[in-house]
Structure formats: C-alpha cells, structure tokens
Design a protein around this motif. Structure first.
Motif, PDB file in Angstrom:
ATOM      1  N   LYS A 130      20.947 -12.546   4.893  1.00  0.00           N
ATOM      2  CA  LYS A 130      21.676 -12.322   3.655  1.00  0.00           C
ATOM      3  C   LYS A 130      21.266 -10.988   3.036  1.00  0.00           C
ATOM      4  N   PRO A 131      22.227 -10.099   2.759  1.00  0.00           N
ATOM      5  CA  PRO A 131      21.876  -8.802   2.157  1.00  0.00           C
ATOM      6  C   PRO A 131      21.411  -8.981   0.718  1.00  0.00           C
ATOM      7  N   LEU A 132      20.689  -7.980   0.215  1.00  0.00           N
ATOM      8  CA  LEU A 132      20.212  -7.999  -1.161  1.00  0.00           C
ATOM      9  C   LEU A 132      21.369  -7.854  -2.142  1.00  0.00           C
ATOM     10  N   THR A 133      21.254  -8.519  -3.275  1.00  0.00           N
ATOM     11  CA  THR A 133      22.210  -8.314  -4.355  1.00  0.00           C
ATOM     12  C   THR A 133      21.842  -7.028  -5.092  1.00  0.00           C
ATOM     13  N   GLU A 134      22.735  -6.543  -5.934  1.00  0.00           N
ATOM     14  CA  GLU A 134      22.449  -5.335  -6.712  1.00  0.00           C
ATOM     15  C   GLU A 134      21.275  -5.563  -7.656  1.00  0.00           C
ATOM     16  N   ASP A 135      21.186  -6.744  -8.255  1.00  0.00           N
ATOM     17  CA  ASP A 135      20.060  -7.052  -9.148  1.00  0.00           C
ATOM     18  C   ASP A 135      18.737  -7.025  -8.386  1.00  0.00           C
ATOM     19  N   GLU A 136      18.726  -7.577  -7.179  1.00  0.00           N
ATOM     20  CA  GLU A 136      17.505  -7.571  -6.371  1.00  0.00           C
ATOM     21  C   GLU A 136      17.113  -6.144  -5.995  1.00  0.00           C
ATOM     22  N   LYS A 137      18.100  -5.325  -5.644  1.00  0.00           N
ATOM     23  CA  LYS A 137      17.817  -3.922  -5.316  1.00  0.00           C
ATOM     24  C   LYS A 137      17.175  -3.209  -6.501  1.00  0.00           C
ATOM     25  N   ASN A 138      17.709  -3.451  -7.695  1.00  0.00           N
ATOM     26  CA  ASN A 138      17.148  -2.825  -8.898  1.00  0.00           C
ATOM     27  C   ASN A 138      15.710  -3.278  -9.133  1.00  0.00           C
ATOM     28  N   GLU A 139      15.448  -4.578  -8.964  1.00  0.00           N
ATOM     29  CA  GLU A 139      14.095  -5.105  -9.166  1.00  0.00           C
ATOM     30  C   GLU A 139      13.102  -4.475  -8.186  1.00  0.00           C
ATOM     31  N   TYR A 140      13.474  -4.382  -6.920  1.00  0.00           N
ATOM     32  CA  TYR A 140      12.574  -3.800  -5.930  1.00  0.00           C
ATOM     33  C   TYR A 140      12.379  -2.304  -6.159  1.00  0.00           C
ATOM     34  N   GLY A 155       0.860  -1.159   0.000  1.00  0.00           N
ATOM     35  CA  GLY A 155       0.000   0.000   0.000  1.00  0.00           C
ATOM     36  C   GLY A 155       0.893   1.204   0.000  1.00  0.00           C
ATOM     37  N   CYS A 156       0.516   2.277  -0.689  1.00  0.00           N
ATOM     38  CA  CYS A 156       1.435   3.399  -0.850  1.00  0.00           C
ATOM     39  C   CYS A 156       1.157   4.482   0.171  1.00  0.00           C
ATOM     40  N   SER A 157       2.159   4.863   0.915  1.00  0.00           N
ATOM     41  CA  SER A 157       2.076   5.977   1.845  1.00  0.00           C
ATOM     42  C   SER A 157       3.506   6.363   2.185  1.00  0.00           C
ATOM     43  N   LYS A 158       3.671   7.317   3.073  1.00  0.00           N
ATOM     44  CA  LYS A 158       5.014   7.744   3.451  1.00  0.00           C
ATOM     45  C   LYS A 158       5.331   7.355   4.894  1.00  0.00           C
ATOM     46  N   GLU A 159       4.480   6.503   5.508  1.00  0.00           N
ATOM     47  CA  GLU A 159       4.757   6.062   6.853  1.00  0.00           C
ATOM     48  C   GLU A 159       5.893   5.058   6.831  1.00  0.00           C
ATOM     49  N   GLU A 160       6.708   5.072   7.881  1.00  0.00           N
ATOM     50  CA  GLU A 160       7.839   4.168   7.952  1.00  0.00           C
ATOM     51  C   GLU A 160       7.622   3.212   9.107  1.00  0.00           C
ATOM     52  N   SER A 161       7.626   1.884   8.808  1.00  0.00           N
ATOM     53  CA  SER A 161       7.486   0.910   9.872  1.00  0.00           C
ATOM     54  C   SER A 161       8.282  -0.320   9.498  1.00  0.00           C
ATOM     55  N   VAL A 162       9.379  -0.564  10.191  1.00  0.00           N
ATOM     56  CA  VAL A 162      10.201  -1.733   9.943  1.00  0.00           C
ATOM     57  C   VAL A 162       9.797  -2.799  10.942  1.00  0.00           C
ATOM     58  N   THR A 163       9.380  -3.960  10.424  1.00  0.00           N
ATOM     59  CA  THR A 163       8.823  -4.977  11.300  1.00  0.00           C
ATOM     60  C   THR A 163       9.875  -5.958  11.808  1.00  0.00           C
ATOM     61  N   ASP A 164      11.103  -5.857  11.352  1.00  0.00           N
ATOM     62  CA  ASP A 164      12.155  -6.779  11.762  1.00  0.00           C
ATOM     63  C   ASP A 164      13.477  -6.051  11.617  1.00  0.00           C
ATOM     64  N   THR A 165      14.492  -6.500  12.371  1.00  0.00           N
ATOM     65  CA  THR A 165      15.784  -5.824  12.311  1.00  0.00           C
ATOM     66  C   THR A 165      16.782  -6.583  11.463  1.00  0.00           C
ATOM     67  N   SER A 166      16.382  -7.666  10.811  1.00  0.00           N
ATOM     68  CA  SER A 166      17.310  -8.403   9.966  1.00  0.00           C
ATOM     69  C   SER A 166      17.723  -7.543   8.775  1.00  0.00           C
ATOM     70  N   ASP A 167      18.932  -7.788   8.263  1.00  0.00           N
ATOM     71  CA  ASP A 167      19.492  -6.956   7.202  1.00  0.00           C
ATOM     72  C   ASP A 167      18.579  -6.907   5.968  1.00  0.00           C
ATOM     73  N   ARG A 168      18.092  -8.060   5.538  1.00  0.00           N
ATOM     74  CA  ARG A 168      17.304  -8.114   4.302  1.00  0.00           C
ATOM     75  C   ARG A 168      16.002  -7.328   4.449  1.00  0.00           C
ATOM     76  N   LEU A 169      15.335  -7.483   5.581  1.00  0.00           N
ATOM     77  CA  LEU A 169      14.089  -6.751   5.787  1.00  0.00           C
ATOM     78  C   LEU A 169      14.336  -5.251   5.823  1.00  0.00           C
ATOM     79  N   VAL A 170      15.390  -4.845   6.510  1.00  0.00           N
ATOM     80  CA  VAL A 170      15.697  -3.422   6.613  1.00  0.00           C
ATOM     81  C   VAL A 170      16.009  -2.845   5.230  1.00  0.00           C
ATOM     82  N   GLU A 171      16.748  -3.585   4.420  1.00  0.00           N
ATOM     83  CA  GLU A 171      17.099  -3.109   3.084  1.00  0.00           C
ATOM     84  C   GLU A 171      15.861  -2.952   2.196  1.00  0.00           C
ATOM     85  N   ILE A 172      15.002  -3.965   2.198  1.00  0.00           N
ATOM     86  CA  ILE A 172      13.796  -3.900   1.354  1.00  0.00           C
ATOM     87  C   ILE A 172      12.891  -2.775   1.824  1.00  0.00           C
TER      88      ILE A 172
END
Length: 219
Positions: A49-59, A9-26
């Motif tokens: 596991k951190p995101l790859t550059e290709d995954e970052k581009n896709e997201y 859903g689109c908004s500007k609220e920020e809520s990180v539900t986990d502190t793992s690297d992958r979740l924080v990056e996405i």
C-alpha cells in the motif's frame, strides 16, 4: 500511520532493504532529508500500500528534524536556585530545546563555595515528554559524565534516548495499553561546558544512531 519500526541514523548513504512500494517511498523521503534508515514493516497486509499524503508529510517532518538535530548548539541560561548556607551556594544552568515539537530541558547543577570558589556535586540531565495526536514523544536521561569541574570550567557529557511511538486511537483516546504500532528509537548525545565565573554555558546536541543507550545498573 501503519505499523513499522525504524532504526535511525543520519547520513547520505542510500540503502533500500526491500522493493515494496511503501518501503521504497519511506526510504526515498529519508534520503531526501539526509537520513539513512532501516525499516521493517510489521504488517504484511500493508506492504504494497502506497503512503498517503498525510503520511508523507509526517515522515518528511520527522526526517528533516532528525537531520537538523545534528550539531545543534545552544546557550544555557543562568538560574540561581536555593542558597544552602552562607558559604555554599547551589547554582544551575538550564535551557529548553525543541526536537520535533518535543520540549526538552537540559540542566546543569552544582554547588559552589563562596569563599574558595570550589565546585562540587555537579549533576546534569535532559528530559521531556509530549503527546501529539496518536504519537508520544519522549526524551529520557540515561547518564551523565563529568569530564572535569573547577572554579573556571565545568565540562559535561550527557546521554539520552529519544523515542517516537504511535499508539492506536480507541474511542477518541490514545490506547497505550495495546502497545505502539510504530516505534522509532535513537541515541542522543549532549556535550558542552559551563563557565561558573561568567555564568555562561554552551552545549551541542547530536543524533548519534539507532537503538538506545543501555542504562547502567549498580550491582
């Protein structure tokens, strides 16, 4: 991409539900593009596991397209179809719009009495499907509501479900039988008008939240 599930859903609220690297990056990529997402990683082995550059581009592409979809207004193009009788004509308006490279056709059909101008049997829809790489994109019509229809104006609302599902690649081919490893589902709402006398129409498409519209079944 690795297995995860996003409710969008689109908004500007920020809520990180986990502190793992992958979740924080996405989450950071989503916030940067103006979208609020809830993320669940289905495979515990990749949580750190951190995101790859290709995954970052896709997201980045996916989230930016979601944000741009809100409030997109497009004109409908006239297309007269089969003439049923001398008194009654079948007419239609249609327009192809693109969401993350998925071509979606929005259509409005009606019958018009050539003598009285009376409008009847109005129907509308939206749909499209595309496979790109390991991902299948689908826009599925759910239902339409005719707000009003007369010789001057046809007003319509359409609900549809959008999904982006990533499947395993086996021997170079998409293996749908195994089920998706990533599934992103969201609700789409289209509203607009057609002016039959001017043969002109205009519709707006919005991204309205996570999940899916439930399909109403007749008893």
């Amino acid at each position: 991409m690795f297995a995860l599930f996003l409710l969008t859903g689109c908004s500007k609220e920020e809520s990180v539900t986990d502190t793992s690297d992958r979740l924080v990056e996405i989450q950071a990529l989503a916030i940067r593009n103006g979208c609020d997402v809830t993320i669940e990683i289905l495979d515990d082995n990749i949580r750190k596991k951190p995101l790859t550059e290709d995954e970052k581009n896709e997201y980045n592409i996916l989230f930016s397209q979601m944000a741009k979809l809100n409030g997109l207004t497009f004109p409908l193009e006239p297309q007269q179809i089969n003439v049923d009788t001398r008194a009654t004509e079948s007419r239609s308006y249609y327009k192809e719009v693109s969401y993350k490279g998925l071509p979606c056709k929005v259509s409005v059909y009606w019958q018009e009495d050539n003598e009285t101008g009376r409008i009847s049997n109005v129907e509308a829809g939206i749909g499209g499907t595309k496979i790109s790489g390991a991902t299948k994109y689908t826009m599925t019509y759910v239902r339409d509501d005719i707000i009003h229809a007369n010789e001057s104006e046809i007003s319509i609302e359409i609900k549809a479900n959008f999904s982006a599902e990533t499947f395993p690649i086996v021997n170079g081919k998409l293996d749908i039988s195994r089920g998706p490893t990533i599934s992103i589902k969201s609700k789409i709402f289209v509203e607009g008008k057609v002016w039959p006398q001017q043969m002109y129409g205009e519709f707006t498409i919005r991204f309205v939240g996570d999940g899916i519209w439930e399909i109403e079944r007749e008893l």
